[in-house]
Structures are given as structure tokens and as C-alpha cells.
Enzyme design. Structure first.
Site, PDB file in Angstrom:
ATOM      1  CE  LYS A   2     -21.666 -51.832 -31.831  1.00  0.00           C
ATOM      2  NZ  LYS A   2     -21.026 -51.915 -33.136  1.00  0.00           N
TER       3      LYS A   2
ATOM      4  N   GLY B 132     -27.901 -44.104 -36.314  1.00  0.00           N
ATOM      5  CA  GLY B 132     -27.917 -45.420 -37.107  1.00  0.00           C
ATOM      6  C   GLY B 132     -29.178 -45.424 -37.635  1.00  0.00           C
ATOM      7  CB  SER B 133     -31.172 -48.208 -39.260  1.00  0.00           C
ATOM      8  OG  SER B 133     -31.111 -49.194 -38.307  1.00  0.00           O
ATOM      9  CB  THR B 134     -35.700 -45.439 -38.018  1.00  0.00           C
ATOM     10  OG1 THR B 134     -35.366 -44.046 -38.393  1.00  0.00           O
ATOM     11  CG2 THR B 134     -37.133 -45.302 -37.223  1.00  0.00           C
ATOM     12  CB  VAL B 135     -34.889 -51.096 -38.155  1.00  0.00           C
ATOM     13  CG1 VAL B 135     -35.111 -52.248 -37.434  1.00  0.00           C
ATOM     14  CG2 VAL B 135     -35.431 -50.538 -39.562  1.00  0.00           C
ATOM     15  CB  VAL B 136     -30.466 -50.232 -34.853  1.00  0.00           C
ATOM     16  CG1 VAL B 136     -29.860 -50.288 -33.793  1.00  0.00           C
ATOM     17  CG2 VAL B 136     -30.208 -51.541 -36.015  1.00  0.00           C
ATOM     18  N   GLY B 137     -32.816 -47.835 -33.849  1.00  0.00           N
ATOM     19  CA  GLY B 137     -33.099 -46.881 -32.876  1.00  0.00           C
ATOM     20  C   GLY B 137     -34.420 -47.599 -32.047  1.00  0.00           C
TER      21      GLY B 137
ATOM     22  CD  GLU C 227     -27.957 -38.111 -37.106  1.00  0.00           C
ATOM     23  OE1 GLU C 227     -28.951 -38.580 -37.930  1.00  0.00           O
ATOM     24  OE2 GLU C 227     -26.723 -38.245 -36.995  1.00  0.00           O
TER      25      GLU C 227
ATOM     26  CB  CYS D  24     -28.896 -39.658 -41.319  1.00  0.00           C
ATOM     27  SG  CYS D  24     -27.645 -38.742 -40.730  1.00  0.00           S
TER      28      CYS D  24
ATOM     29  CD  GLU E  65     -31.829 -43.540 -44.000  1.00  0.00           C
ATOM     30  OE1 GLU E  65     -32.321 -44.431 -43.566  1.00  0.00           O
ATOM     31  OE2 GLU E  65     -31.421 -42.242 -44.024  1.00  0.00           O
TER      32      GLU E  65
HETATM   33  P1  ADP Z   1     -26.934 -49.779 -40.883  1.00  0.00           P
HETATM   34  O1  ADP Z   1     -28.153 -50.612 -41.043  1.00  0.00           O
HETATM   35  O2  ADP Z   1     -26.577 -48.702 -41.762  1.00  0.00           O
HETATM   36  O3  ADP Z   1     -25.604 -50.595 -40.872  1.00  0.00           O
HETATM   37  P2  ADP Z   1     -27.283 -49.877 -38.225  1.00  0.00           P
HETATM   38  O4  ADP Z   1     -28.471 -49.072 -37.576  1.00  0.00           O
HETATM   39  O5  ADP Z   1     -27.870 -51.357 -38.205  1.00  0.00           O
HETATM   40  O6  ADP Z   1     -27.009 -49.184 -39.352  1.00  0.00           O
HETATM   41  O7  ADP Z   1     -26.088 -49.764 -37.415  1.00  0.00           O
HETATM   42  C1  ADP Z   1     -25.466 -48.685 -36.564  1.00  0.00           C
HETATM   43  C2  ADP Z   1     -24.597 -49.282 -35.538  1.00  0.00           C
HETATM   44  O8  ADP Z   1     -25.735 -49.799 -34.663  1.00  0.00           O
HETATM   45  C3  ADP Z   1     -23.695 -49.937 -35.617  1.00  0.00           C
HETATM   46  O9  ADP Z   1     -22.744 -49.770 -34.592  1.00  0.00           O
HETATM   47  C4  ADP Z   1     -24.294 -51.323 -35.216  1.00  0.00           C
HETATM   48  O10 ADP Z   1     -23.260 -52.298 -34.785  1.00  0.00           O
HETATM   49  C5  ADP Z   1     -25.331 -50.941 -34.330  1.00  0.00           C
HETATM   50  N1  ADP Z   1     -26.297 -51.928 -33.974  1.00  0.00           N
HETATM   51  C6  ADP Z   1     -27.001 -52.732 -34.866  1.00  0.00           C
HETATM   52  N2  ADP Z   1     -27.830 -53.468 -34.232  1.00  0.00           N
HETATM   53  C7  ADP Z   1     -27.852 -53.160 -32.989  1.00  0.00           C
HETATM   54  C8  ADP Z   1     -28.831 -53.552 -31.706  1.00  0.00           C
HETATM   55  N3  ADP Z   1     -29.578 -54.580 -31.963  1.00  0.00           N
HETATM   56  N4  ADP Z   1     -28.489 -53.052 -30.512  1.00  0.00           N
HETATM   57  C9  ADP Z   1     -27.329 -52.061 -30.551  1.00  0.00           C
HETATM   58  N5  ADP Z   1     -26.729 -51.740 -31.596  1.00  0.00           N
HETATM   59  C10 ADP Z   1     -26.887 -52.013 -32.646  1.00  0.00           C
END
Ligand code: ADP
Length: 498
Positions: free
Chosen positions: A189, A242-247, A265, A299, A396
């Protein structure tokens, strides 16, 4: 492809055919619910086009296509052919470098010349993993005279891959290369901000020889398609950048579903340390590149700069001049180094950090403002007079904003260098080999650069200590993310058991 492509134009290549569908089974398809979303040009805030938006139903379809491909012929495909397809893909990236880079610049806002560098690195990465495909080997282990044990490296299966918007093509290649080399199939995705270049790259997948269902790419939102992929019961592995929050959310989704394998990552707040014995002009170039490359949207950006006190005044004077000279403007401009930030949301986020820095009493040495009144352009910004507890030093920012402070001793700078929850990258600038090695070894970071910065290479592992991630991308190390180990133990001879 009727209804699933549009004619678009880039200043570098003129008109081209932009796919807008979901890429499943080597075909362009519409989203089941008929949803689409708009893609914005960060340079002038106009709508470029709309693309199909995947929901849970499309994720299901893509995952079952991938499963069918894996359990069908792909499992039996020779390593030689897996390698050949990846090398073909690398060659096609090179052949289409101008188009891929132009679409990247249009959608993401990075300078066209830099985007060409990204496409070259994609080709390097795909070719490198093509070379690995027939070199993933097992082992024979002797435990006793009447047992034959062999250890196999097997693919994991269906890999979900979720990538960000800062290097849309490069992250595509970093994820797909090792997964395919190891014999997996993928559903990837892209980020909702930047779906276009990956779709153009998908046109090359079939041409490279990949059978249907091996590489599937969908556009969609994180909370819908990303969440569906990471919690899917038939996805064996999820890889995320992507972000640590989403990780954290991805890990929870994996834990709450089928305990799929996870690699992450994530973010960083990397220290860039300059000792008094460094070549100062070189150090300034690398420090400048360390933070402002890709508009600070890396990053591993060197966002915390520490300079030894005896050269601090000279350093900051020259660094300010250098940063102010970075050419900020149209990604297709000949001289442009820094284009717009990727989106309104990112722009607002960065500007609010700049406000936060001002409020907390830090000094703006240069920058601090929007540039122009259209597009998401921000001046290269340096904050001095900062303290370690300030948000702009700890969090960050993911934009062209850095902090700079003084240190006096090696011990002190190692301590403050490590004073972060992150651990992705760091750098040391010095002419003393002992200092370089001692400080590199003491910094808690997955990559430490000495007298350079951001010089990643597909042959070198990249990833985070601490909250910057789990697992490593690139190099031989990335193959570990995509293989599982099987032990086969065979009893020999005819001795009775018991
Ligand atoms: P940023 O904050 O820099 O946009 P994100 O970590 O939000 O970075 O996004 C990185 C990727 O993770 C994107 O492809 C985004 O669609 C995806 N993403 C965001 N939220 C979720 C989630 N809850 N579950 C899975 N993938 C997500």
C-alpha cells in the site's frame, strides 16, 4: 485500462499515461466500492488527478490474489528466475528514469534531479536483490552419526507492505526487492499523499516477467486499507515504514490478529556531531545536506546539530550563510535543491513546530517562514539557544528545521547524542580516527556516518535502535525479514527406537 488511466503532463517529459487503478494480478482494476481520492500537487496546491481508493474489500481481493500466486506456481519458481525478474525490473527503471522521476517530482514535490537519484537507487536496489535470489542458502548441521539435519530458508508467504510518502519509489523498491528475492509475494500500500509514481512503476512489473499476483499495489488510506492489511488473517508478514505512532498501531494489529511477523522502520531525531578538528567547510556541507536533503523529510535527517565550543561561532556563521543559499523552489527548476513539503498537513505541522520553538525562547538564526504564497514551501530554518528538554530538540519535525548547540567534551556529546527515544542514525565529523570510532561505537543508532551524511546504500543495512524500529532494511540483513528458518531432522539407519 479504460477509465483507469488519465493523460497527464510533467514539465520534464510532456504528456504521459498515468494509471489510476489498483494493480492486482497484473491488471488494473477499480475499487469495489467505486471510491476514489484526489492527489494534490504540493507545488501549486492544484488537484493532479484522482485514483482508485482501496477499502477492506479490495485488500481482501489483493491478498487472495497474492495467496493464490504464492501457493500456485510462485513457490516453485526457480531462484534464478526470481533474480531475473528483479534484474529486468531494475533495467526497466533505468530505461524509464525520466518519466519515473518526473512523476515523483510532480506528486511528491522533490527536485527532479534528486528524484532521478532516487530512481537510480531503486534500480541499484532491485538489481542487488536480484543477485541475492539464488544465493539464499541453508546449512547442514551434524548432531549425531545417525541423524541428518538440514536447515532451510523458506519464504514467509504473503507480505503486506505499507510505505510512506517521502521516498515513494525508493520505499517501493526497498520493500519489494528483498521480499521477492526470498520468494515471497506482496501486497503493497502506497501513501495516500503520493500514489502516482508507484502506479507508473507497476506498468513495468508485467513487462519484467513477474507472473500475476506476485506484486500487487494498492492506493488507499492508512486507517482503512493500511489497517485492513496489518490486521488481515491471511497476511503472513507486515513491513512498515512511517511514523512511530503508526508503527505501534501496526504492531498492535499484528498482535491482535494472526501474530504476523513485523518489521518497522520508524522515526528519528538524529544527532550530527562536529568536533573542532573536523574540516569545517566539509562538515558544513554534510550538515546542510544532512538536514535539508529531501526538504528535511527523511527519517534519518540530522536534525540535532552539536558543535564543539571552540569552533561554534565560526561554524554557525558559515552554516547560516550556507542554509540561506539553498535554492528553494519549483521541483522542475534547474537549480532547485529544496521543493515544497508534501502536503498542507505536513506544512502546518512544521510551521507549528517553528512557532513552538519561538515560544519556548529559542533563537531563529535563519529561516522560520513560509516561502511564497502558493505551494507548501518553507525556508531552511536553524534554531540556536535551545535546551535539551525543548520539543524542537526532542520531537521529530520532519521538515527543513534543525537545532544547533555547543558541547565541550566527547563524553558530554555522547550523552546528549543518545538523549532521545529514537536511534535511527547519527554522524560524527572529525579528523581523528580514535574519536570517530569511539563516538560511533558509543552512539545508540542503527547507522553512524563519519565525515558524511545520508549516504545510504542498498548494500548496507539500515534501521533503528530503540523506538526507531524493528529489523533492518537493505543489505543481506533485509533478507532475514523475509525468510523463515526450517529445521529438518532425519533419523538414519535402522536402529529401533526405545
Ligand atoms: P506520516 O505521519 O508521515 O504521514 P504515517 O506513519 O502516518 O506517516 O504514514 C505512513 C504510511 O502508513 C502511509 O502509507 C499511511 O497510509 C499508513 N498508515 C497510517 N495510519 C495507518 C494505520 N493505522 N494502519 C496502517 N497503516 C497506516
Amino acid at each position: 485500462m479504460s477509465g483507469l488511466s488519465v493523460k497527464l503532463k510533467t514539465p520534464a517529459t510532456g504528456e504521459y499515461e498515468q494509471p489510476t487503478g489498483l494493480f492486482i494480478n497484473n491488471e488494473w482494476v477499480k475499487a469495489v466500492d467505486g471510491k476514489t481520492f484526489e492527489v494534490i500537487n504540493p507545488t501549486d496546491e492544484s488537484v493532479i488527478t484522482s485514483v482508485q481508493e482501496a477499502t477492506e474489500k479490495d485488500v481482501d481481493i489483493a491478498v487472495s490474489a497474492a495467496r493464490k500466486a504464492f501457493e500456485g506456481s510462485w513457490r516453485k519458481e526457480t531462484p534464478e528466475n526470481r533474480g531475473k525478474f528483479l534484474v529486468n525490473l531494475a533495467n526497466l527503471f533505468e530505461k524509464n528514469i525520466d518519466l519515473l522521476a518526473a512523476v515523483e517530482a510532480l506528486d511528491n514535490g522533490k527536485a527532479f534531479a534528486m528524484a532521478k537519484g532516487d530512481v537510480g537507487a531503486c534500480a541499484g536496489c532491485l538489481r542487488y536483490y536480484g543477485g541475492w535470489a539464488d544465493k539464499i542458502e541453508g546449512k547442514v548441521v551434524d548432531t549425531s552419526h545417525d541423524t541428518f539435519n538440514y536447515i532451510r530458508k523458506e519464504p514467509i508467504g504473503v507480505c503486506g507492505q505499507i510505505i510512506p510518502w517521502n521516498f515513494p519509489l525508493l520505499m517501493w523498491a526497498w520493500k519489494i526487492g528483498p521480499a521477492i528475492a526470498a520468494g515471497n509475494v506482496v501486497v503493497l500500500k502506497t501513501a495516500e499523499q503520493t500514489p502516482l509514481s508507484a502506479l507508473v512503476a507497476c506498468n513495468l512489473v508485467k513487462e519484467a516477467g513477474f507472473p500475476p499476483g506476485v506484486i500487487n499495489v494498492i492506493s488507499g488510506f492508512g486507517k482503512v486499507a493500511g489497517a485492513a492489511l496489518s490486521s488481515h488473517m491471511d497476511v503472513d508478514k507486515i513491513a512498515f515504514t512511517g511514523s512511530t505512532v503508526v508503527g505501534r498501531q501496526i504492531m498492535k494489529a499484528a498482535a491482535g490478529s494472526n501474530l504476523k511477523k513485523v518489521t518497522l522502520e520508524l522515526g528519528g531525531k538524529s544527532p550530527n556531531i562536529v568536533f573542532a578538528d573536523a574540516d569545517i567547510d566539509n562538515a558544513i556541507s554534510w550538515v546542510n545536506f544532512g538536514i535539508y536533503f529531501n526538504h528535511g523529510q527523511c527519517c534519518c535527517a540530522g536534525s540535532r546539530i552539536y558543535v564543539q565550543d571552540s569552533i561554534y561561532d565560526e561554524f554557525i556563521k558559515k552554516f547560516k550563510e550556507r542554509a540561506a543559499k539553498n535554492a528553494v523552489g519549483d521541483p522542475f527548476g534547474q537549480e532547485t535543491f529544496q521543493g515544497p513539503q508534501v502536503s498542507q498537513i505536513q506544512f502546518d505541522r512544521i510551521m507549528s513546530y517553528i512557532e513552538e520553538g519561538k515560544k519556548s525562547g529559542a533563537t531563529i538564526e535563519t529561516g522560520g517562514n513560509r516561502k511564497g504564497d502558493k505551494g507548501y514551501f518553507i525556508e531552511p530554518t536553524i534554531f540556536s539557544n535551545v535546551t535539551e528538554d525543548m520539543k524542537i530538540v526532542q520531537e521529530e519535525i520532519f521538515g527543513p528545521v534543525c537545532t544547533i548547540s555547543k558541547f565541550s567534551t566527547k563524553e558530554e556529546v555522547i550523552k546528549i547524542g543518545n538523549n532521545t527515544t529514537y536511534g535511527l542514525a547519527a554522524a560524527v565529523h572529525t579528523s581523528n580516527l580514535n574519536t570517530a570510532i569511539e563516538v560511533s561505537n558509543a552512539l545508540k543508532a542503527g547507522t553512524v556516518w563519519v565525515n558524511t551524511y545520508n549516504t545510504l546504500h542498498w548494500q548496507l543495512p539500515f534501521g533503528g535502535f530503540k523506538e526507531s524500529g524493528i529489523g533492518r532494511e537493505l543489505g543481506e540483513a533485509a533478507l532475514d525479514n523475509y525468510c523463515q528458518t526450517k529445521t529438518v531432522s532425519i533419523r538414519l539407519g535402522d536402529a529401533l527406537f526405545g
